[in-house]
Design a protein around this motif. Structure first.
Motif, short mmCIF file in Angstrom:
data_model
loop_
_atom_site.label_atom_id
_atom_site.label_comp_id
_atom_site.label_asym_id
_atom_site.label_seq_id
_atom_site.Cartn_x
_atom_site.Cartn_y
_atom_site.Cartn_z
N ASP A 15 54.21 -1.78 27.67
CA ASP A 15 54.13 -2.86 26.69
C ASP A 15 54.48 -4.21 27.30
N SER A 16 55.54 -4.23 28.14
CA SER A 16 55.95 -5.49 28.76
C SER A 16 54.88 -5.99 29.74
N LEU A 17 54.28 -5.07 30.51
CA LEU A 17 53.22 -5.46 31.45
C LEU A 17 51.99 -5.96 30.71
N MET A 18 51.69 -5.34 29.55
CA MET A 18 50.53 -5.76 28.77
C MET A 18 50.77 -7.14 28.14
N SER A 19 51.98 -7.38 27.62
CA SER A 19 52.26 -8.66 26.98
C SER A 19 52.25 -9.81 27.98
N ILE A 20 52.64 -9.53 29.23
CA ILE A 20 52.59 -10.56 30.29
C ILE A 20 51.15 -10.80 30.73
N GLY A 21 50.30 -9.77 30.60
CA GLY A 21 48.90 -9.91 30.98
C GLY A 21 48.57 -9.30 32.33
N VAL A 22 49.49 -8.48 32.87
CA VAL A 22 49.26 -7.84 34.16
C VAL A 22 48.28 -6.69 34.01
N THR A 23 48.39 -5.94 32.91
CA THR A 23 47.50 -4.81 32.66
C THR A 23 46.86 -4.95 31.29
N GLY A 24 45.84 -4.12 31.05
CA GLY A 24 45.15 -4.11 29.77
C GLY A 24 45.75 -3.08 28.83
N LYS A 25 45.22 -3.03 27.62
CA LYS A 25 45.77 -2.17 26.58
C LYS A 25 45.61 -0.68 26.91
N ASN A 26 44.45 -0.31 27.45
CA ASN A 26 44.17 1.11 27.69
C ASN A 26 44.29 1.50 29.16
N ASP A 27 44.85 0.62 30.00
CA ASP A 27 44.95 0.92 31.43
C ASP A 27 46.02 1.96 31.72
N LEU A 28 45.72 2.80 32.71
CA LEU A 28 46.74 3.68 33.30
C LEU A 28 47.35 2.90 34.46
N VAL A 29 48.67 2.86 34.54
CA VAL A 29 49.35 2.00 35.51
C VAL A 29 49.93 2.83 36.65
N LYS A 30 49.68 2.36 37.89
CA LYS A 30 50.25 2.99 39.06
C LYS A 30 51.03 1.93 39.82
N ILE A 31 52.29 2.20 40.13
CA ILE A 31 53.13 1.26 40.87
C ILE A 31 52.92 1.52 42.36
N LEU A 32 52.51 0.46 43.08
CA LEU A 32 52.21 0.56 44.51
C LEU A 32 53.34 -0.07 45.32
N GLY A 33 53.41 0.28 46.60
CA GLY A 33 54.58 -0.06 47.41
C GLY A 33 54.53 -1.32 48.24
N ARG A 34 53.55 -2.22 48.03
CA ARG A 34 53.49 -3.44 48.85
C ARG A 34 54.60 -4.41 48.47
N GLY A 35 55.21 -5.04 49.46
CA GLY A 35 56.28 -6.01 49.20
C GLY A 35 57.62 -5.33 49.06
N GLU A 36 58.65 -6.14 48.79
CA GLU A 36 59.98 -5.55 48.62
C GLU A 36 60.56 -5.94 47.26
N LEU A 37 61.40 -5.06 46.75
CA LEU A 37 61.99 -5.25 45.44
C LEU A 37 63.50 -5.37 45.60
N LYS A 38 64.05 -6.51 45.15
CA LYS A 38 65.50 -6.74 45.25
C LYS A 38 66.20 -6.45 43.93
N ALA A 39 65.47 -6.59 42.82
CA ALA A 39 66.08 -6.45 41.49
C ALA A 39 66.24 -4.98 41.11
N LYS A 40 67.26 -4.70 40.30
CA LYS A 40 67.50 -3.35 39.79
C LYS A 40 66.70 -3.20 38.50
N LEU A 41 65.66 -2.38 38.54
CA LEU A 41 64.75 -2.25 37.41
C LEU A 41 64.58 -0.79 37.00
N LYS A 42 64.41 -0.57 35.71
CA LYS A 42 63.99 0.74 35.21
C LYS A 42 62.50 0.61 34.93
N VAL A 43 61.68 1.22 35.80
CA VAL A 43 60.22 1.07 35.73
C VAL A 43 59.61 2.32 35.13
#
Length: 150
Positions: A99-127
């Protein structure tokens, strides 16, 4: 400004077009500008898409190759650097879900989302997503976060 530059006001002059098939006196009666005989002169005629007058159509002349898997599942990829960018812009806080990704506009309503490993993540997130690559899951957990598969 002179007389040669005068034009009627926008929308004031309407070209009604020629009235076809309205009797012999109109000059456009009889065959109603369709010519004599043939499929195009008949009512109900509609040109088939790609029809070339009986010649073998291009669609059928060109050789076909390849394979399209009808059971393929398409995922919308979201990289770790994109998640970090969203955290930096304060668009997401500590949880990332569909829902958060859709509201930001990163993904669409019916998209299946896959998290890919490019870049680095510093923040503590529950994905929360449908799939994770091994490197993405490791990076999220290394940053102190949690990767939840739907």
């Amino acid at each position: 400004m002179d007389l040669s530059k005068l034009k009627p006001a926008e929308g004031s002059v309407k070209n009604q077009g020629k009235r076809i098939g309205r009797g012999q006196g109109s000059g456009k009666g009889g065959t109603a500008t369709r010519g004599h005989k043939g499929a195009k002169s008949r009512s109900g005629y509609s040109r088939k898409l790609g029809f070339e007058g009986g010649q073998m159509p291009l669609q059928r002349r060109v050789p076909k190759f390849g394979f399209i898997n009808i059971n393929r599942v398409e995922y919308q990829g979201v990289n770790l650097d994109k998640l970090q960018q969203l955290v930096d812009e304060k668009k997401i806080n500590d949880t990332v879900n569909l829902d958060s990704l859709m509201s930001i506009g990163v993904t669409g309503k019916n998209d299946l989302v896959k998290i890919l490993g490019r870049g680095e993540l510093k923040a503590k997130l529950k994905v929360t997503a449908h799939k994770f690559t091994a490197s993405a899951k490791a990076a999220i957990e290394a940053a102190g976060g949690e990767a939840v598969t739907l």
